[in-house]
Design a protein around this motif. Structure first.
Motif, mmCIF file in Angstrom:
data_model
loop_
_atom_site.group_PDB
_atom_site.id
_atom_site.type_symbol
_atom_site.label_atom_id
_atom_site.label_comp_id
_atom_site.label_asym_id
_atom_site.label_seq_id
_atom_site.Cartn_x
_atom_site.Cartn_y
_atom_site.Cartn_z
ATOM 1 N N LEU A 151 -32.026 57.400 34.092
ATOM 2 C CA LEU A 151 -31.156 57.156 35.235
ATOM 3 C C LEU A 151 -29.872 56.512 34.726
ATOM 4 O O LEU A 151 -29.912 55.553 33.948
ATOM 5 C CB LEU A 151 -31.840 56.241 36.250
ATOM 6 C CG LEU A 151 -31.027 55.854 37.491
ATOM 7 C CD1 LEU A 151 -30.711 57.089 38.328
ATOM 8 C CD2 LEU A 151 -31.775 54.819 38.324
ATOM 9 N N LYS A 172 -34.645 64.435 34.620
ATOM 10 C CA LYS A 172 -36.077 64.441 34.317
ATOM 11 C C LYS A 172 -36.439 65.773 33.676
ATOM 12 O O LYS A 172 -36.003 66.837 34.143
ATOM 13 C CB LYS A 172 -36.920 64.229 35.572
ATOM 14 C CG LYS A 172 -38.429 64.118 35.297
ATOM 15 C CD LYS A 172 -39.192 63.831 36.564
ATOM 16 C CE LYS A 172 -40.706 63.728 36.306
ATOM 17 N NZ LYS A 172 -41.024 62.588 35.429
ATOM 18 N N GLU A 230 -37.262 61.040 30.980
ATOM 19 C CA GLU A 230 -36.697 60.678 32.276
ATOM 20 C C GLU A 230 -35.687 59.551 32.093
ATOM 21 O O GLU A 230 -35.946 58.591 31.360
ATOM 22 C CB GLU A 230 -37.814 60.253 33.227
ATOM 23 C CG GLU A 230 -37.384 60.029 34.650
ATOM 24 C CD GLU A 230 -38.563 59.689 35.544
ATOM 25 O OE1 GLU A 230 -38.403 59.742 36.785
ATOM 26 O OE2 GLU A 230 -39.648 59.363 35.020
ATOM 27 N N GLU A 266 -26.750 64.323 40.441
ATOM 28 C CA GLU A 266 -25.715 63.309 40.361
ATOM 29 C C GLU A 266 -24.922 63.311 41.653
ATOM 30 O O GLU A 266 -24.848 64.326 42.354
ATOM 31 C CB GLU A 266 -24.789 63.554 39.173
ATOM 32 C CG GLU A 266 -24.059 64.879 39.207
ATOM 33 C CD GLU A 266 -23.166 65.060 37.993
ATOM 34 O OE1 GLU A 266 -22.287 64.202 37.786
ATOM 35 O OE2 GLU A 266 -23.366 66.055 37.271
ATOM 36 N N TYR A 326 -29.327 61.262 37.626
ATOM 37 C CA TYR A 326 -30.755 61.201 37.294
ATOM 38 C C TYR A 326 -31.159 62.480 36.570
ATOM 39 O O TYR A 326 -30.761 63.578 36.972
ATOM 40 C CB TYR A 326 -31.586 61.031 38.565
ATOM 41 C CG TYR A 326 -33.080 61.121 38.351
ATOM 42 C CD1 TYR A 326 -33.801 60.044 37.841
ATOM 43 C CD2 TYR A 326 -33.767 62.293 38.655
ATOM 44 C CE1 TYR A 326 -35.170 60.119 37.652
ATOM 45 C CE2 TYR A 326 -35.135 62.387 38.475
ATOM 46 C CZ TYR A 326 -35.833 61.301 37.973
ATOM 47 O OH TYR A 326 -37.184 61.394 37.771
#
Length: 756
Positions: A274, A294, A272, A304, A292
């Motif tokens: 950011l 994950k 994950e 995004e 972001y």
């Protein structure tokens, strides 16, 4: 007592970090003796007068198993001297030594067993477990080879980066300290400075945190200092991702003015992260931006977007792009693709991804796969971006369901195919449609003993519609339910002819497709056309049995289509192919003649236009792909599309041309003819430098340049620099960002700046 032993080379140096063979010499760190294997005894010279008794030696000096506290040492050398009084072992000539997954190769090695110190002299090479290789003339290792000091050392990292230092100290926790050190990921030639390097008074490698720390560091380009910092740090090459600030972007555009974009990467966990990269601009102030990601065991999610307050327009603007995928089980997969922009020109103003798309399409899907079965439940939302397309009430498709089943093959190769489709299309003010369609097909493929290829397809398509607020072509409004049935029978025939020579092969394949279907089965006065618009008869579909991609329009009427495809392959002349085809309609008012994209009011005929393509790639310096449609009577071009690349790397050109005849049923605002030429010139000036320029030109009467720009690129093994400029001459009066200039800069392992 000195013993001169001539030992064979037992290990390849490249394999030293792996498991040591049983034939190696094993020195126990607590004893002064030697244990030799039987194969080693066989290799002793015949002049050796006092051979060891393997059994007695093993009894007197047993070899202990390797432990973390007492790792064994494996030697291989041309000559070995053992001084039991001093407790030293001296290995001379092609010495290889391995201990605890660290390998050392040298001309001479002295091992002090009492103090556990290894001294290596002459052409010393150390291969570590992490893949790094160190070269030195003099090395002292202690504490089970976990500590050490080295002079005049050069280190090649796992990613081929290099470090050189006058003195290096290695500590027990695998930390390293280098004095008067130089770091560079560039190729280094003898007597020449690398393209760039970092010089520092002191470099420290923290093995636990995997960081490299520099004190009094200079960045040099071709040996010339260009930047100084008293302190600098970056992750070592083994780190794939790490939280921290990255080099900011700097650019300029007509919309933003001058802009700087700092970047921060946050590694939340191994799966994950950011990415925050807000934009500070002189004309529009702050633009929030981020991405972001994950990843989970069965899926992934990425999102995004950007957000801003445009004071000049007194409105909030922004966008979001999000994709996701999740494997529910072994049969079902869920997909998400969300694309949204606050207005038609936002992506262009900000020079963002998908700015050249005519539509932004968002979808949610659930797809299932099981042997010969496929099922999908989908929903779609469309957002119009193109200024050149007609404004429509943007539809929402919810749900769209598909099911397909292909049966097992029967005794004669025949199989059945079933397609089910349901679509519900909503608009706020215009037509709403709910449709259920079923297609039942029977397919029989057959290849004759003479090489003829046949395929027979018999199908029945059944449709049920409920239509609300439909304005038909006659200007009448219809609301209500509709049912229709459309049977179709098709037969396809092919016969490939092959001619082979020593240096080429030619294939000539004539094809005939015969289709029988009822006339006038589209019911256009009651059924809207949602999924079969802007149809173009071309080389890709002229020989298909059903030429529509959607369900709303049936390929009505009986016809015979015929064409020929020719291909030539050769080592000396590359590949060339040509295709030409035409259709004959038994009823000139049916089928494609009623829905073609060009006006046939004065061209109604049993014959369609000619469609074809030409592809030629005789060498690596020439590649051409040309598609066309010719008027059946005058042979005038009604559609023309060309794409070609000409020239070697030192100078080559890409040319693209498209011509469309007047198109009264087109979804474009202007239905007049369109002529557009795209040209790009690229030149590989040197091994590292290249330049490219491009222009997109409207060739119609009131045309002009639609867009132009260029790049200047430098790229080698350790760095990249791109200077770019573009200007978009859009006719959209609301479009502001027509000019942009920027630079991308990247240093390998250290990062870079830029977004293009």
């Amino acid at each position: 007592m000195d013993r001169n032993l001539c030992l064979k080379i037992l290990l390849s140096f490249a394999l030293l970090p792996n498991i040591a063979p049983a034939a190696e010499v094993v020195y126990n760190t607590t004893d002064a003796g030697v244990v030799l294997s039987k194969s080693d005894m066989d290799t002793l010279p015949t002049g050796y007068v006092e051979p060891l008794n393997l059994t007695d030696a093993a009894n007197v000096i047993p070899a202990e198993e390797e432990t973390e506290e007492n790792p064994e040492i494996y030697f291989s050398a041309d000559e070995m001297q053992n001084d039991q009084q001093l407790g030293t072992i001296t290995a001379i000539g092609n010495v290889d030594i391995i201990r605890d997954n660290v390998a050392v190769k040298a001309d001479k090695i002295i091992y002090n067993q009492k103090e556990d110190i290894i001294t290596a002299v002459g052409n010393v090479v150390i291969l570590n477990e992490d893949g790094t290789v160190a070269f030195s003339d003099y090395v002292v290792l202690s504490d089970k080879m976990k500590k050490g000091e080295m002079d005049n050392i050069k280190v090649i990292m796992k990613d081929k980066s290099q470090i050189a230092a006058n003195k290096v100290r290695k500590f027990e926790n695998d930390d390293k300290e280098m004095e008067n050190a130089v770091y560079s990921p560039c190729n280094i030639c003898t007597g020449q400075d690398p393209l760039w390097q970092l010089k520092a008074k002191k470099i420290t490698h923290d093995a636990k945190s995997k960081n490299m720390y520099y004190q009094d560091a200079f960045l040099e380009v071709k040996g010339v200092p260009v930047f100084y910092t008293p302190f600098f740090a970056h992750p070592d090459p083994t780190v794939k991702r790490r939280s921290g600030f990255l080099i900011p972007n700097i650019a300029s555009s007509s919309y933003l003015g001058a802009a700087i974009q700092p970047k921060y990467f946050w590694s939340i966990s191994d799966n994950e992260d950011l990415f925050l990269d807000p934009i500070f601009s002189t004309d529009k102030g702050l633009i929030l931006s981020g991405k972001y990601n994950k990843y989970v065991y069965r899926g992934e999610l990425s999102a995004e977007g950007t957000f801003m307050n445009d004071d000049d327009r007194d409105e909030t603007r922004g966008n979001i792009f999000a994709t996701g995928r999740y494997e529910v089980n072994d049969y079902w997969v869920a997909d998400m693709d969300i694309n949204y922009a606050s207005d038609r020109n936002y992506l262009k103003d900000m020079n963002l991804e998908k700015q050249d798309d005519a539509w932004l399409t968002s979808s949610l899907k659930m797809q299932g796969f099981d042997n010969r079965n496929y099922a999908a439940i989908e929903s779609y939302y469309y957002q119009l971006l193109s200024y050149d397309m007609k404004e429509y009430d943007e539809p929402v498709v919810l749900p769209l369901m598909d099911y397909e089943n292909i049966s097992d093959v029967g005794p004669y190769g025949a199989y059945t195919k079933t397609n089910l489709n349901f679509a519900s299309i909503y608009r706020e003010e215009e037509t709403n449609t709910q449709r259920f369609s079923m297609i039942n097909s029977w397919v029989l493929p057959y290849t004759s003993p003479y090489g003829e290829k046949y395929r027979m397809v018999a199908s029945v398509k059944s449709d049920l519609y409920y239509v609300d607020n439909y304005l038909n072509p006659a200007g009448e409004e219809f609301t209500g339910g509709v049912a229709r049935i459309f049977p179709q029978l098709g037969l396809e025939w092919k016969l490939p002819f092959i001619r082979a020579t020593e240096d080429s092969r030619q294939i000539l394949e004539p094809t005939i497709v015969a289709v029988a279907a009822p006339n006038d089965s589209n019911m256009t006065d009651k059924i809207p056309n949602e999924d079969s618009q802007d149809f173009e008869l071309d080389d890709s579909n002229v020989l298909d049995i059903d030429r529509y991609a959607g369900y709303d329009r049936n390929d009505t009427g009986s016809r015979i289509s015929y064409g020929v495809n020719w291909s030539s392959y050769g080592e000396d002349f590359g590949r060339t192919s040509a295709f030409l085809a035409q259709s004959y309609y038994f009823d000139k008012n049916e089928s494609i003649n009623n829905t073609s994209s060009y006006d046939l009011s004065e061209k109604e005929s049993h014959l369609s236009d000619y469609v074809g393509r030409i592809y030629a790639s005789p060498s690596e310096y020439f590649d051409l792909n040309y598609r066309f449609r010719l008027d059946k009577d005058s042979l005038d071009l009604t559609y023309s599309e060309l794409a070609t690349t000409v020239g070697p790397q030192i100078l080559n050109a890409y040319i693209s041309y498209i011509y469309l005849q007047d198109n009264k049923s087109s979804s474009l605002i202007e239905d007049s003819e369109r002529k557009e030429l795209y040209t790009a010139l690229r030149s590989k000036i040197t091994k590292d430098w290249s330049i490219s320029v491009y222009n997109r030109q409207d060739l119609t009467h009131d045309g002009g340049s639609l867009e132009y720009g260029g790049d200047l690129i430098y790229e080698d093994e350790c760095s990249m620099l791109i200077l770019y400029m573009r200007k978009d001459n859009s006719s959209d009066p609301e479009y502001e960002g027509d000019f942009e200039f920027g630079a991308n800069f990247l240093l390998k392992t250290l990062g870079g700046t830029g977004k293009k």
